[in-house]
Write a protein that holds these residues in place. Structure first.
Motif, PDB file in Angstrom:
ATOM      1  N   ALA A 194      14.839  -5.750  -4.999  1.00 33.45           N
ATOM      2  CA  ALA A 194      15.355  -4.516  -5.603  1.00 33.45           C
ATOM      3  C   ALA A 194      14.257  -3.765  -6.339  1.00 33.45           C
ATOM      4  O   ALA A 194      14.128  -2.543  -6.199  1.00 33.45           O
ATOM      5  N   THR A 195      13.450  -4.482  -7.119  1.00 40.31           N
ATOM      6  CA  THR A 195      12.413  -3.795  -7.887  1.00 40.31           C
ATOM      7  C   THR A 195      11.319  -3.241  -6.972  1.00 40.31           C
ATOM      8  O   THR A 195      10.758  -2.180  -7.252  1.00 40.31           O
ATOM      9  N   ILE A 196      11.038  -3.941  -5.874  1.00 44.35           N
ATOM     10  CA  ILE A 196      10.048  -3.424  -4.918  1.00 44.35           C
ATOM     11  C   ILE A 196      10.611  -2.198  -4.203  1.00 44.35           C
ATOM     12  O   ILE A 196       9.883  -1.236  -3.929  1.00 44.35           O
ATOM     13  N   ALA A 197      11.918  -2.198  -3.910  1.00 43.71           N
ATOM     14  CA  ALA A 197      12.543  -1.021  -3.302  1.00 43.71           C
ATOM     15  C   ALA A 197      12.460   0.183  -4.239  1.00 43.71           C
ATOM     16  O   ALA A 197      12.168   1.300  -3.803  1.00 43.71           O
ATOM     17  N   VAL A 198      12.714  -0.052  -5.531  1.00 48.61           N
ATOM     18  CA  VAL A 198      12.578   1.031  -6.524  1.00 48.61           C
ATOM     19  C   VAL A 198      11.136   1.526  -6.550  1.00 48.61           C
ATOM     20  O   VAL A 198      10.873   2.736  -6.574  1.00 48.61           O
ATOM     21  N   LEU A 199      10.192   0.592  -6.519  1.00 49.12           N
ATOM     22  CA  LEU A 199       8.770   0.954  -6.537  1.00 49.12           C
ATOM     23  C   LEU A 199       8.399   1.773  -5.302  1.00 49.12           C
ATOM     24  O   LEU A 199       7.675   2.784  -5.406  1.00 49.12           O
ATOM     25  N   GLN A 200       8.883   1.364  -4.129  1.00 44.44           N
ATOM     26  CA  GLN A 200       8.589   2.106  -2.895  1.00 44.44           C
ATOM     27  C   GLN A 200       9.137   3.527  -2.966  1.00 44.44           C
ATOM     28  O   GLN A 200       8.458   4.479  -2.574  1.00 44.44           O
ATOM     29  N   ASN A 201      10.361   3.660  -3.461  1.00 42.31           N
ATOM     30  CA  ASN A 201      10.968   4.985  -3.579  1.00 42.31           C
ATOM     31  C   ASN A 201      10.221   5.849  -4.579  1.00 42.31           C
ATOM     32  O   ASN A 201       9.963   7.030  -4.338  1.00 42.31           O
ATOM     33  N   PHE A 202       9.887   5.236  -5.705  1.00 44.22           N
ATOM     34  CA  PHE A 202       9.210   5.990  -6.749  1.00 44.22           C
ATOM     35  C   PHE A 202       7.826   6.440  -6.297  1.00 44.22           C
ATOM     36  O   PHE A 202       7.423   7.577  -6.523  1.00 44.22           O
ATOM     37  N   ALA A 203       7.094   5.536  -5.641  1.00 44.79           N
ATOM     38  CA  ALA A 203       5.745   5.867  -5.185  1.00 44.79           C
ATOM     39  C   ALA A 203       5.759   6.963  -4.129  1.00 44.79           C
ATOM     40  O   ALA A 203       4.798   7.724  -3.993  1.00 44.79           O
ATOM     41  N   ALA A 204       6.865   7.037  -3.360  1.00 44.32           N
ATOM     42  CA  ALA A 204       6.971   8.048  -2.307  1.00 44.32           C
ATOM     43  C   ALA A 204       7.373   9.424  -2.856  1.00 44.32           C
ATOM     44  O   ALA A 204       7.504  10.383  -2.096  1.00 44.32           O
ATOM     45  N   THR A 205       7.560   9.503  -4.177  1.00 42.91           N
ATOM     46  CA  THR A 205       7.902  10.786  -4.806  1.00 42.91           C
ATOM     47  C   THR A 205       6.620  11.562  -5.098  1.00 42.91           C
ATOM     48  O   THR A 205       5.719  11.049  -5.763  1.00 42.91           O
ATOM     49  N   PRO A 206       6.491  12.798  -4.597  1.00 37.27           N
ATOM     50  CA  PRO A 206       5.257  13.566  -4.839  1.00 37.27           C
ATOM     51  C   PRO A 206       5.190  14.087  -6.265  1.00 37.27           C
ATOM     52  O   PRO A 206       6.191  14.506  -6.842  1.00 37.27           O
ATOM     53  N   GLY A 207       3.990  14.042  -6.830  1.00 32.44           N
ATOM     54  CA  GLY A 207       3.763  14.601  -8.160  1.00 32.44           C
ATOM     55  C   GLY A 207       3.461  16.082  -8.078  1.00 32.44           C
ATOM     56  O   GLY A 207       3.568  16.697  -7.009  1.00 32.44           O
ATOM     57  N   PRO A 208       3.070  16.703  -9.183  1.00 31.44           N
ATOM     58  CA  PRO A 208       2.779  18.147  -9.189  1.00 31.44           C
ATOM     59  C   PRO A 208       1.683  18.545  -8.213  1.00 31.44           C
ATOM     60  O   PRO A 208       1.677  19.666  -7.703  1.00 31.44           O
ATOM     61  N   ASP A 209       0.754  17.607  -7.925  1.00 32.11           N
ATOM     62  CA  ASP A 209      -0.338  17.932  -7.005  1.00 32.11           C
ATOM     63  C   ASP A 209      -0.007  17.606  -5.548  1.00 32.11           C
ATOM     64  O   ASP A 209      -0.838  17.774  -4.657  1.00 32.11           O
ATOM     65  N   GLY A 210       1.214  17.145  -5.288  1.00 33.70           N
ATOM     66  CA  GLY A 210       1.638  16.820  -3.923  1.00 33.70           C
ATOM     67  C   GLY A 210       1.325  15.401  -3.503  1.00 33.70           C
ATOM     68  O   GLY A 210       1.832  14.927  -2.480  1.00 33.70           O
ATOM     69  N   ALA A 211       0.482  14.685  -4.268  1.00 35.79           N
ATOM     70  CA  ALA A 211       0.174  13.286  -3.958  1.00 35.79           C
ATOM     71  C   ALA A 211       1.229  12.385  -4.594  1.00 35.79           C
ATOM     72  O   ALA A 211       2.084  12.840  -5.362  1.00 35.79           O
ATOM     73  N   SER A 212       1.175  11.091  -4.277  1.00 33.55           N
ATOM     74  CA  SER A 212       2.120  10.138  -4.856  1.00 33.55           C
ATOM     75  C   SER A 212       2.035  10.171  -6.371  1.00 33.55           C
ATOM     76  O   SER A 212       0.945  10.264  -6.946  1.00 33.55           O
ATOM     77  N   ILE A 213       3.171  10.084  -7.019  1.00 35.25           N
ATOM     78  CA  ILE A 213       3.216  10.172  -8.476  1.00 35.25           C
ATOM     79  C   ILE A 213       2.480   9.006  -9.129  1.00 35.25           C
ATOM     80  O   ILE A 213       2.005   9.108 -10.257  1.00 35.25           O
ATOM     81  N   ILE A 214       2.352   7.884  -8.425  1.00 32.59           N
ATOM     82  CA  ILE A 214       1.700   6.711  -9.012  1.00 32.59           C
ATOM     83  C   ILE A 214       0.503   6.244  -8.198  1.00 32.59           C
ATOM     84  O   ILE A 214      -0.446   5.696  -8.742  1.00 32.59           O
ATOM     85  N   GLY A 215       0.519   6.460  -6.892  1.00 37.11           N
ATOM     86  CA  GLY A 215      -0.595   6.055  -6.040  1.00 37.11           C
ATOM     87  C   GLY A 215      -0.577   4.568  -5.738  1.00 37.11           C
ATOM     88  O   GLY A 215       0.070   3.779  -6.435  1.00 37.11           O
ATOM     89  N   LEU A 216      -1.296   4.175  -4.699  1.00 34.35           N
ATOM     90  CA  LEU A 216      -1.301   2.777  -4.273  1.00 34.35           C
ATOM     91  C   LEU A 216      -1.924   1.868  -5.328  1.00 34.35           C
ATOM     92  O   LEU A 216      -1.409   0.777  -5.602  1.00 34.35           O
ATOM     93  N   GLU A 217      -3.035   2.308  -5.945  1.00 30.19           N
ATOM     94  CA  GLU A 217      -3.686   1.477  -6.962  1.00 30.19           C
ATOM     95  C   GLU A 217      -2.816   1.304  -8.199  1.00 30.19           C
ATOM     96  O   GLU A 217      -2.921   0.287  -8.901  1.00 30.19           O
ATOM     97  N   GLY A 218      -1.961   2.265  -8.483  1.00 28.86           N
ATOM     98  CA  GLY A 218      -1.033   2.126  -9.603  1.00 28.86           C
ATOM     99  C   GLY A 218       0.172   1.276  -9.254  1.00 28.86           C
ATOM    100  O   GLY A 218       0.762   0.623 -10.128  1.00 28.86           O
ATOM    101  N   ALA A 219       0.543   1.262  -7.962  1.00 31.20           N
ATOM    102  CA  ALA A 219       1.721   0.516  -7.527  1.00 31.20           C
ATOM    103  C   ALA A 219       1.443  -0.976  -7.373  1.00 31.20           C
ATOM    104  O   ALA A 219       2.328  -1.808  -7.601  1.00 31.20           O
ATOM    105  N   ILE A 220       0.226  -1.337  -6.971  1.00 28.51           N
ATOM    106  CA  ILE A 220      -0.083  -2.742  -6.678  1.00 28.51           C
ATOM    107  C   ILE A 220       0.101  -3.651  -7.905  1.00 28.51           C
ATOM    108  O   ILE A 220       0.695  -4.739  -7.774  1.00 28.51           O
TER     109      ILE A 220
END
Length: 350
Positions: A194-220
């Protein structure tokens, strides 16, 4: 305030749908195939590679590493399996649980209601037996993705909230803090899937610059914390069990903790390796798959590192949890006269 309430209700409501769907799917898959998986696990003998494969297969089929872990702890507590046989199964369960994240990475939003409908129809056709179990599992699978879609929809407004994005930037910039966040999330929710699913959804949300709001290095780092937090299930399952069952639960903790300590210092290189694995493209489009790949790669790597060292793991957990020394019985101390006052010397002489 009203917007925050709607976001909170949507997030936790979606999480509730996900957890209910996951539990529904897992429990019915266990009813449909649980006995076969128990037989496979019980048949594992001295080959650790076969143990890893059996643990991964059981978890992939049952869609629950907790079910595999609890079964294995039960076998050890019953004396049907020793630590050397059981530890590779737990390693395999860690690999098998990554299948859930891989499935979630598929974009099934357009088919969610069709999956729910299919499951419902099969449930109604199969009033009992295997068909009902399979139909209910499909229905749970659909609810799982419906929960993911709900969470994804309510997360989008957060991407434009400067307070929230600043907070995420701080977490992303401090890997240890990310590990703590992931661990706490999994301890609270009691489901790494469940927490990884939340993380996947959250990471796939674009930030103001259009990139991932957290990025892969922030998600790992959060992903590493999710893996660490899931060990609480094994520890809880071992409460009141035999010494060897407790040692097996401890081996699960050591496996994931050693992985966290190793990988938290290699976030950059690890992220580069994961990013090089197909698919490639815009970050927000592929990051859910990248997180799933990172989850799989982490557990496979740790299994490859630890599998030749199963004997070392056994010695380690036995050193931490040694056998309780048998206290020699003192008949005077343990007998019915133990609590009587000793006789005075004169009385004894008389």
């Amino acid at each position: 305030m009203e917007e925050l309430l709607q976001i909170g209700l949507g997030l936790f409501g979606g999480l509730a749908l996900f957890l209910y769907g996951m539990n529904l799917m897992s429990s019915n898959l266990q009813d449909a195939a649980g006995e076969r998986m128990r037989a496979i696990l019980a048949a594992v003998t001295k080959n650790p590679v076969v143990g890893v494969l059996a643990g991964a297969l059981a978890t992939a089929v049952l869609q629950s590493s907790s079910a595999t872990t609890v079964m294995t702890i039960g076998f050890v507590a019953a004396g049907l399996m020793n630590l050397r046989q059981a530890i590779p199964i737990i390693m395999g369960a860690n690999i098998g649980t990554t299948i859930t994240a891989q499935i979630i990475a598929f974009k099934l939003s357009d088919y969610v209601l069709g999956i729910v409908l299919t499951g419902f129809v099969v449930m109604q056709l199969g009033r009992q037996g295997q068909l009902k179990f399979i139909g209910t599992a499909i229905f749970g699978f659909g609810l799982l993705f419906l929960g993911i879609d709900t969470m994804g929809a309510v997360m989008k407004p957060l991407a434009t909230n400067p307070v929230f994005t600043d907070l995420i930037a701080q977490v992303a910039g401090v890997p240890v803090l990310g590990v703590v966040v992931g661990t706490v999330m999994t301890l609270v929710v009691q489901s790494s899937s469940a927490t990884i699913a939340v993380l996947q959804n959250f990471a796939a949300t674009p930030g103001p610059d259009g990139a991932s709001i957290i990025g892969l290095e922030g998600a790992i780092p959060i992903l590493l914390g999710d893996n660490l937090g899931t060990t609480i299930t094994a520890l809880l399952a071992a409460v009141g069990q035999s010494r060897d069952a407790k040692r097996l639960a401890l081996s699960h903790c050591i496996f994931n903790l050693s992985g966290c300590l190793l990988f938290v210092g290699l976030i950059g290189p690890f992220a580069s390796v994961v990013a090089a694995i197909p698919p490639t493209g815009a970050e927000v489009e592929v990051i859910a798959r990248q997180i799933a790949n990172a989850h799989t790669l982490f557990n496979v790597s740790m299994t490859v590192l630890w599998l030749p060292c199963v004997a070392l793991m056994v010695r380690l957990v036995m050193a931490v949890l040694p056998e309780k020394p048998l206290r020699p019985r003192n008949p005077l101390a343990d007998g019915p006269l133990a609590h009587e006052a000793p006789l005075a010397p004169d009385a004894a002489a008389a």
